[in-house]
Design a protein around this motif. Structure first.
Motif, PDB file in Angstrom:
ATOM      1  N   SER A  34     -14.497  79.200  32.930  1.00 45.37           N
ATOM      2  CA  SER A  34     -15.830  79.301  33.513  1.00 45.37           C
ATOM      3  C   SER A  34     -15.835  78.459  34.779  1.00 45.37           C
ATOM      4  O   SER A  34     -14.870  77.742  35.074  1.00 45.37           O
ATOM      5  N   THR A  35     -16.940  78.512  35.525  1.00 45.17           N
ATOM      6  CA  THR A  35     -17.072  77.659  36.697  1.00 45.17           C
ATOM      7  C   THR A  35     -16.975  76.191  36.312  1.00 45.17           C
ATOM      8  O   THR A  35     -16.339  75.388  36.998  1.00 45.17           O
ATOM      9  N   ASP A  36     -17.594  75.840  35.194  1.00 46.61           N
ATOM     10  CA  ASP A  36     -17.525  74.454  34.727  1.00 46.61           C
ATOM     11  C   ASP A  36     -16.085  74.036  34.459  1.00 46.61           C
ATOM     12  O   ASP A  36     -15.693  72.897  34.744  1.00 46.61           O
ATOM     13  N   HIS A  37     -15.296  74.940  33.889  1.00 44.78           N
ATOM     14  CA  HIS A  37     -13.893  74.639  33.622  1.00 44.78           C
ATOM     15  C   HIS A  37     -13.125  74.399  34.923  1.00 44.78           C
ATOM     16  O   HIS A  37     -12.251  73.525  34.990  1.00 44.78           O
ATOM     17  N   ILE A  38     -13.431  75.191  35.947  1.00 46.83           N
ATOM     18  CA  ILE A  38     -12.740  75.031  37.231  1.00 46.83           C
ATOM     19  C   ILE A  38     -13.014  73.648  37.805  1.00 46.83           C
ATOM     20  O   ILE A  38     -12.083  72.923  38.199  1.00 46.83           O
ATOM     21  N   ILE A  39     -14.284  73.272  37.868  1.00 48.56           N
ATOM     22  CA  ILE A  39     -14.649  71.980  38.452  1.00 48.56           C
ATOM     23  C   ILE A  39     -14.075  70.835  37.616  1.00 48.56           C
ATOM     24  O   ILE A  39     -13.584  69.835  38.159  1.00 48.56           O
ATOM     25  N   ALA A  40     -14.091  70.975  36.293  1.00 50.10           N
ATOM     26  CA  ALA A  40     -13.557  69.922  35.431  1.00 50.10           C
ATOM     27  C   ALA A  40     -12.049  69.772  35.608  1.00 50.10           C
ATOM     28  O   ALA A  40     -11.528  68.654  35.678  1.00 50.10           O
ATOM     29  N   SER A  41     -11.334  70.902  35.697  1.00 50.45           N
ATOM     30  CA  SER A  41      -9.881  70.831  35.880  1.00 50.45           C
ATOM     31  C   SER A  41      -9.537  70.272  37.259  1.00 50.45           C
ATOM     32  O   SER A  41      -8.540  69.563  37.422  1.00 50.45           O
ATOM     33  N   GLU A  42     -10.375  70.573  38.253  1.00 50.52           N
ATOM     34  CA  GLU A  42     -10.185  70.004  39.589  1.00 50.52           C
ATOM     35  C   GLU A  42     -10.331  68.487  39.544  1.00 50.52           C
ATOM     36  O   GLU A  42      -9.529  67.746  40.135  1.00 50.52           O
ATOM     37  N   LYS A  43     -11.351  68.012  38.853  1.00 52.24           N
ATOM     38  CA  LYS A  43     -11.572  66.571  38.746  1.00 52.24           C
ATOM     39  C   LYS A  43     -10.401  65.881  38.056  1.00 52.24           C
ATOM     40  O   LYS A  43      -9.973  64.790  38.462  1.00 52.24           O
ATOM     41  N   ARG A  44      -9.868  66.512  37.010  1.00 51.24           N
ATOM     42  CA  ARG A  44      -8.727  65.919  36.319  1.00 51.24           C
ATOM     43  C   ARG A  44      -7.513  65.841  37.242  1.00 51.24           C
ATOM     44  O   ARG A  44      -6.804  64.828  37.266  1.00 51.24           O
ATOM     45  N   LEU A  45      -7.283  66.905  38.017  1.00 50.06           N
ATOM     46  CA  LEU A  45      -6.145  66.902  38.941  1.00 50.06           C
ATOM     47  C   LEU A  45      -6.342  65.849  40.026  1.00 50.06           C
ATOM     48  O   LEU A  45      -5.413  65.097  40.358  1.00 50.06           O
ATOM     49  N   ALA A 103      -4.087  82.797  46.075  1.00 53.22           N
ATOM     50  CA  ALA A 103      -3.894  82.409  44.675  1.00 53.22           C
ATOM     51  C   ALA A 103      -3.855  80.898  44.490  1.00 53.22           C
ATOM     52  O   ALA A 103      -3.259  80.393  43.545  1.00 53.22           O
ATOM     53  N   ALA A 104      -4.487  80.165  45.404  1.00 54.51           N
ATOM     54  CA  ALA A 104      -4.507  78.707  45.330  1.00 54.51           C
ATOM     55  C   ALA A 104      -5.928  78.218  45.582  1.00 54.51           C
ATOM     56  O   ALA A 104      -6.864  79.004  45.711  1.00 54.51           O
ATOM     57  N   SER A 105      -6.073  76.892  45.652  1.00 55.51           N
ATOM     58  CA  SER A 105      -7.345  76.254  45.997  1.00 55.51           C
ATOM     59  C   SER A 105      -7.014  74.889  46.579  1.00 55.51           C
ATOM     60  O   SER A 105      -5.844  74.486  46.622  1.00 55.51           O
ATOM     61  N   GLN A 106      -8.046  74.161  47.006  1.00 54.72           N
ATOM     62  CA  GLN A 106      -7.795  72.918  47.722  1.00 54.72           C
ATOM     63  C   GLN A 106      -7.027  71.888  46.904  1.00 54.72           C
ATOM     64  O   GLN A 106      -6.330  71.030  47.457  1.00 54.72           O
ATOM     65  N   GLY A 107      -7.105  71.962  45.567  1.00 50.90           N
ATOM     66  CA  GLY A 107      -6.408  71.010  44.729  1.00 50.90           C
ATOM     67  C   GLY A 107      -4.897  71.030  44.879  1.00 50.90           C
ATOM     68  O   GLY A 107      -4.216  70.073  44.506  1.00 50.90           O
ATOM     69  N   PHE A 108      -4.343  72.115  45.452  1.00 50.68           N
ATOM     70  CA  PHE A 108      -2.896  72.189  45.668  1.00 50.68           C
ATOM     71  C   PHE A 108      -2.409  71.103  46.632  1.00 50.68           C
ATOM     72  O   PHE A 108      -1.221  70.780  46.654  1.00 50.68           O
ATOM     73  N   PHE A 109      -3.309  70.526  47.407  1.00 45.70           N
ATOM     74  CA  PHE A 109      -2.931  69.464  48.349  1.00 45.70           C
ATOM     75  C   PHE A 109      -3.049  68.070  47.714  1.00 45.70           C
ATOM     76  O   PHE A 109      -3.079  67.077  48.431  1.00 45.70           O
ATOM     77  N   PHE A 110      -3.094  67.984  46.389  1.00 44.80           N
ATOM     78  CA  PHE A 110      -3.383  66.707  45.739  1.00 44.80           C
ATOM     79  C   PHE A 110      -2.341  65.632  46.050  1.00 44.80           C
ATOM     80  O   PHE A 110      -2.647  64.443  46.031  1.00 44.80           O
ATOM     81  N   LYS A 111      -1.103  66.022  46.360  1.00 46.32           N
ATOM     82  CA  LYS A 111      -0.071  65.035  46.648  1.00 46.32           C
ATOM     83  C   LYS A 111      -0.087  64.583  48.110  1.00 46.32           C
ATOM     84  O   LYS A 111       0.692  63.711  48.499  1.00 46.32           O
ATOM     85  N   ASN A 112      -0.970  65.172  48.901  1.00 53.13           N
ATOM     86  CA  ASN A 112      -1.024  64.858  50.331  1.00 53.13           C
ATOM     87  C   ASN A 112      -2.274  64.087  50.733  1.00 53.13           C
ATOM     88  O   ASN A 112      -2.305  63.465  51.797  1.00 53.13           O
ATOM     89  N   LEU A 273      -1.528  68.904  34.603  1.00 53.51           N
ATOM     90  CA  LEU A 273      -2.844  69.003  35.233  1.00 53.51           C
ATOM     91  C   LEU A 273      -2.900  70.159  36.236  1.00 53.51           C
ATOM     92  O   LEU A 273      -3.914  70.861  36.324  1.00 53.51           O
ATOM     93  N   LEU A 274      -1.813  70.360  37.001  1.00 51.92           N
ATOM     94  CA  LEU A 274      -1.799  71.472  37.955  1.00 51.92           C
ATOM     95  C   LEU A 274      -1.802  72.805  37.228  1.00 51.92           C
ATOM     96  O   LEU A 274      -2.504  73.746  37.633  1.00 51.92           O
ATOM     97  N   SER A 275      -1.041  72.914  36.153  1.00 54.43           N
ATOM     98  CA  SER A 275      -0.994  74.148  35.377  1.00 54.43           C
ATOM     99  C   SER A 275      -2.371  74.514  34.839  1.00 54.43           C
ATOM    100  O   SER A 275      -2.802  75.666  34.903  1.00 54.43           O
ATOM    101  N   ASP A 276      -3.076  73.529  34.304  1.00 50.88           N
ATOM    102  CA  ASP A 276      -4.430  73.744  33.786  1.00 50.88           C
ATOM    103  C   ASP A 276      -5.364  74.212  34.906  1.00 50.88           C
ATOM    104  O   ASP A 276      -6.156  75.148  34.734  1.00 50.88           O
ATOM    105  N   TYR A 277      -5.246  73.584  36.060  1.00 50.92           N
ATOM    106  CA  TYR A 277      -6.065  73.929  37.232  1.00 50.92           C
ATOM    107  C   TYR A 277      -5.768  75.353  37.694  1.00 50.92           C
ATOM    108  O   TYR A 277      -6.688  76.147  37.939  1.00 50.92           O
ATOM    109  N   VAL A 278      -4.475  75.685  37.793  1.00 49.01           N
ATOM    110  CA  VAL A 278      -4.083  77.021  38.255  1.00 49.01           C
ATOM    111  C   VAL A 278      -4.616  78.088  37.307  1.00 49.01           C
ATOM    112  O   VAL A 278      -5.074  79.153  37.741  1.00 49.01           O
ATOM    113  N   TYR A 279      -4.569  77.813  36.006  1.00 51.35           N
ATOM    114  CA  TYR A 279      -5.084  78.806  35.072  1.00 51.35           C
ATOM    115  C   TYR A 279      -6.550  79.101  35.331  1.00 51.35           C
ATOM    116  O   TYR A 279      -6.964  80.261  35.432  1.00 51.35           O
ATOM    117  N   HIS A 280      -7.366  78.063  35.429  1.00 46.04           N
ATOM    118  CA  HIS A 280      -8.805  78.281  35.549  1.00 46.04           C
ATOM    119  C   HIS A 280      -9.194  78.932  36.878  1.00 46.04           C
ATOM    120  O   HIS A 280     -10.097  79.774  36.905  1.00 46.04           O
TER     121      HIS A 280
END
Length: 391
Positions: A34-45, A103-112, A273-280
């Motif tokens: 859900s949208t909530d899952h996306i935002i929550a997984s983003e926060k975890r990442l 097929a990505a989102s801004q969280g992919f830049f988490f290491k940068n 954490l990235l895998s969970d984020y990518v799924y949602h």
């Protein structure tokens, strides 16, 4: 880590979130997201990022003013939102806007984020129809309409954020969007950084003849049909329902295995954490992903390739590629020959298409060198970074 959602906007338009929620608990849904899952997984990442940041949903309205192409072809005035994260920076730092790929989102830049936020005011977005941003029905029917969907939504976001004079960085499909945006709105972009940019070439060159040969095979015929039918990888993930997360975990582990260096790309925690984020972000409602067949022909060649408009570019540009990137850096070299503005092509060793993850240190060096005139009092004296390749 600091984080904040613009709650006043959510309260003013609760339907924007409510429509994506389900009355069923996630464990009972066929597609457990859900949208909530996306935002929550983003926060975890992003909990892995040490630099404080603010998260907000930026209201871009219901469609571009004066345009017949609305985000969702509706008479509804329902607003749409762009999910945005802004990182703390030193006062006076140049602004760097980062745009993710397909097929990505801004969280992919988490290491940068940590490294870049020491030198820039970093703002990263989920494009319209991706990640935690609104996901309108995608009803575009042409390349022109599809480009307008992304370019105009980015411009409405810029207006809402009251930004100007920023450095624009885009990866892969995000590089294509960034380049097209800079073509239409050059007055706002100080420098353009295209990382493994897609859609530079049309694929008509003789060296791409292998694509035509593959199309003639039975495998090519099937894959080409799926492409033209707009069959996306995300449809497979949704179709697997509760087994989708396991497929994404296996994909993430295989895709980011240490193929270019002896060191792994991710720690076990980062990979989880990235895998969970990518799924949602993949299993949520189809929207922006449906741009694929309108922007690219089979083989990921641009239907309106960037090289065709290279002579019209008004923004200094830096192309960055991993040396193992399947995107062709020679297409950027060909575009450079036609450009009337400064243009550099930099290759980063021990990295492929996700250069910013696979060799983050090399990527950071390339970005700093590309932006030297905004960071150094004597940019012409800055040496080319050791270990990188000027192509």
């Amino acid at each position: 880590m600091a984080e904040e959602i613009n709650k006043s906007e959510l309260r003013s338009s609760p339907s924007i979130i409510a429509k994506s929620r389900s009355l069923w608990p996630s464990v009972l849904r066929w597609i457990p997201t859900s949208t909530d899952h996306i935002i929550a997984s983003e926060k975890r990442l992003l909990s892995l990022v040490k630099t404080p940041y603010v998260q907000e949903l930026v209201n871009i309205g219901s469609g571009p003013p004066g345009s017949t192409v609305r985000w969702f072809r509706s008479s509804s005035n329902e607003p749409r939102f762009i999910n945005t994260v802004t990182f703390d920076s030193k006062e006076g730092s140049p602004t760097l806007v980062m745009v993710h790929g397909y097929a990505a989102s801004q969280g992919f830049f988490f290491k940068n984020f940590d490294y870049l936020a020491n030198r820039f005011k970093v703002i990263a977005i989920d494009q319209l129809g991706w990640g935690g941003s609104s996901r309108p029905d995608f009803t575009c029917k042409s390349t022109e309409e599809t480009e307008a969907w992304f370019i105009d939504s980015l411009e409405e976001w810029r207006k809402a954020k009251n930004l100007s004079n920023f450095i624009l960085l885009g990866h892969s499909f995000g590089g294509y969007v960034a380049a097209k945006y800079a073509l239409k709105h050059p007055e706002h972009v100080q420098h353009l950084i295209l990382v493994g940019a897609a859609g530079v070439s049309s694929g008509s060159e003789e060296k791409y003849e292998w694509v035509n040969r593959f199309r003639a095979t039975w495998k090519g015929v099937i894959l080409s049909h799926l492409w033209e039918s707009n069959f996306t990888p995300q449809k497979i993930i949704r179709g697997l329902g509760p087994w989708g997360p396991d497929l994404v975990r296996k994909y993430t582990a295989a895709r980011f295995s240490p193929r270019y260096s002896v060191e792994g790309v991710f720690t076990e925690e980062e990979s989880k954490l990235l895998s969970d984020y990518v799924y949602h972000i993949s299993a949520a409602k189809a929207s922006g992903e449906l741009c694929l067949k309108y922007i690219f022909a089979f083989g990921a060649f641009g239907r309106s390739p960037l090289i065709n408009s290279a002579s019209e570019w008004k923004v200094p540009t830096t192309f960055i590629y991993g040396t193992e990137d399947w995107m062709d850096y020679e297409a950027a070299q060909a575009a450079r020959k036609q450009m009337k503005v400064p243009c550099e092509v930099i290759r980063v060793p021990q990295a492929g298409h996700f250069v910013f993850l696979e060799n983050k240190d090399g990527f950071h060096s390339a970005v700093l060198y590309a932006c030297r005139r905004f960071l150094s009092p004597h940019p012409d004296d800055e040496p080319f970074p050791e270990g990188l390749i000027s192509a």
